[in-house]
Design an enzyme around this catalytic site. Sequence first.
Site, PDB file in Angstrom:
ATOM      1  N   ASP A   1       0.823  -1.208   0.000  1.00 19.58           N
ATOM      2  CA  ASP A   1       0.000   0.000   0.000  1.00 19.58           C
ATOM      3  C   ASP A   1       0.861   1.263   0.000  1.00 19.58           C
ATOM      4  OD1 ASP A   1      -2.640   1.337   0.400  1.00 19.58           O
ATOM      5  OD2 ASP A   1      -1.759   1.914   2.322  1.00 19.58           O
TER       6      ASP A   1
ATOM      7  N   GLU B   1       1.409  -0.156  -4.975  1.00 24.24           N
ATOM      8  CA  GLU B   1       0.540   0.954  -5.345  1.00 24.24           C
ATOM      9  C   GLU B   1       1.362   2.244  -5.307  1.00 24.24           C
ATOM     10  OE1 GLU B   1      -3.478   3.267  -3.750  1.00 24.24           O
ATOM     11  OE2 GLU B   1      -1.911   2.598  -2.375  1.00 24.24           O
TER      12      GLU B   1
END
Length: 538
Positions: A237, A273
């Site tokens: 993330d 990401e």
Amino acid sequence: MKQGWKMGKRFLALFMLAAMLIGCLGACGGKDDWRSREVSVIDDNYRTWYEIFVYSFCDSDGDGIGDLQGVISKLDYIEDMGFNGIWLMPIMPSGTYHKYDVRDYMSIDPAYGTMEDFEELAGECEKRGIKLIIDLVLNHTSSEHPWFTAACDYLKGLGEGEEPSAAECPSYEYYNFVKGNPSSNTWYQVGSSDYYYEGVFWSEMPDVNFESQALRGEFEEIMKFWLDKGAGGFRLDAVKEFYSGATGKNVEVLTWVNDYVKSVKPDAYMVGEAWDGLATYAQYYASGIDSFFDFEFADSSGVITKTLTYTGETNSAQAYAKALVRVQNAIREYREDAIDAPFFVNHDLARAAGYLRYDERKIKMGAALNILMSGSAFVYYGEEIGMTGSGKDENKRAPMYWSAQADAQGMTRGPQDMEPQENRFACAEEQMKDDSSIYSFFKDTILLRNQNPEIARGTVARLEEITDLDIAAISKTWNGTTIYLIYNLSETDAKEVTLSQEQYGYSEIAGYLSADGEEVTLKGDTLTMPSYSIVVLR
């Protein structure tokens, strides 16, 4: 005797005619014959991934919240669709419904089940050849994580003139603390003390400090824990916020993550990401991380939506083909063996049905333009049935629409602050019975990808002799084999496309898709393609 001989001769002629017709249908792309071709799924990290928000996916115990046993109960559905990878959004204990603020990195949130449930899920995935990856949030923790609460309590207890020390409180160096107010809206006061901590996303998500080798050691223990429990890798993330605005330092952190994880499990898969433009996220491939999400093609402003909803040369089928090559080449500047991670929609974006104006044909083509890209293609749960969801984040994470009955087994209630969502298309159980549904089109698209390993792994080149703006014509070459994908992206017009079999070395239609179910045919060197159709030539 003579009459029997005549009947036998007539039967033989009919048999030969039938064989010729079957052969012709195969060469010309018979309507259903390609679906019976052998699937060639390779056990590597080029996969077709299904993203699951456990909270809203499937409830096994009747409390209205999705759980790991619910995911297990739907593995046959996922496998039958053709997916061979699953990404679970965060499953660790958290104070929020989305669980991106982790309280304990080595436990399962009680609402989702137990560690035994996770181990069972990992085992069931392995039996089916499905790789299971989990969200790993390294950029920040929960403000309720013991590391953070211990550090804050320590800072609050310092006497006048005392300086903080990691020797006295090891987790003090795990976060970005400063003395004095930085006068920034991403820094927050520690109680009434003189100390402040950084929280780029939210006050309850304090950012960690990767300068701390002790913190890195903690994370190594965490990563090994999950790999040993059966995770096949991680979705990482917010990787560009490890050091906001410092790509080089972020790449260094990711290089450490990659080297450690691959030392524990060499075939682990990781996808990061890095929510930024191509010029930036391509640089992250230098870290060795397998994949980064391809934001160029995603969302309402990405290449796929522009191709289907805008007009003009810059948004044409030709432009789509050029974009495939452009992104591929940009990534390979940093690493030749990079695996692109195309996606159309995820949990942070509005669902595709909305910005494609609930046009079923466009929704189908959007799916194909994503899933037939090279790399590891990702699909967000519910996209395969055209679910609705836009506006606040909770709306984008609405309950999977298994049944038209809200109280049917497996149905969840969704996030508490979600606004009512009205799905325009039928539920999954109804679409599964309909060969012309969005679900069936998704399933056919994934089948086509699984039958032709070049689709995921091939190097893309444009066939520049095809100049019709409505036609994207590309080759994909892998392992010494070349296939061709021809896309008719005209919304209204059937097209004839001539491609020399002698020059390009193909002999047949390997499969095709069309939004209306109409047939694609090949006669000699000429393809006849209905509007919104795609064909694979081999």
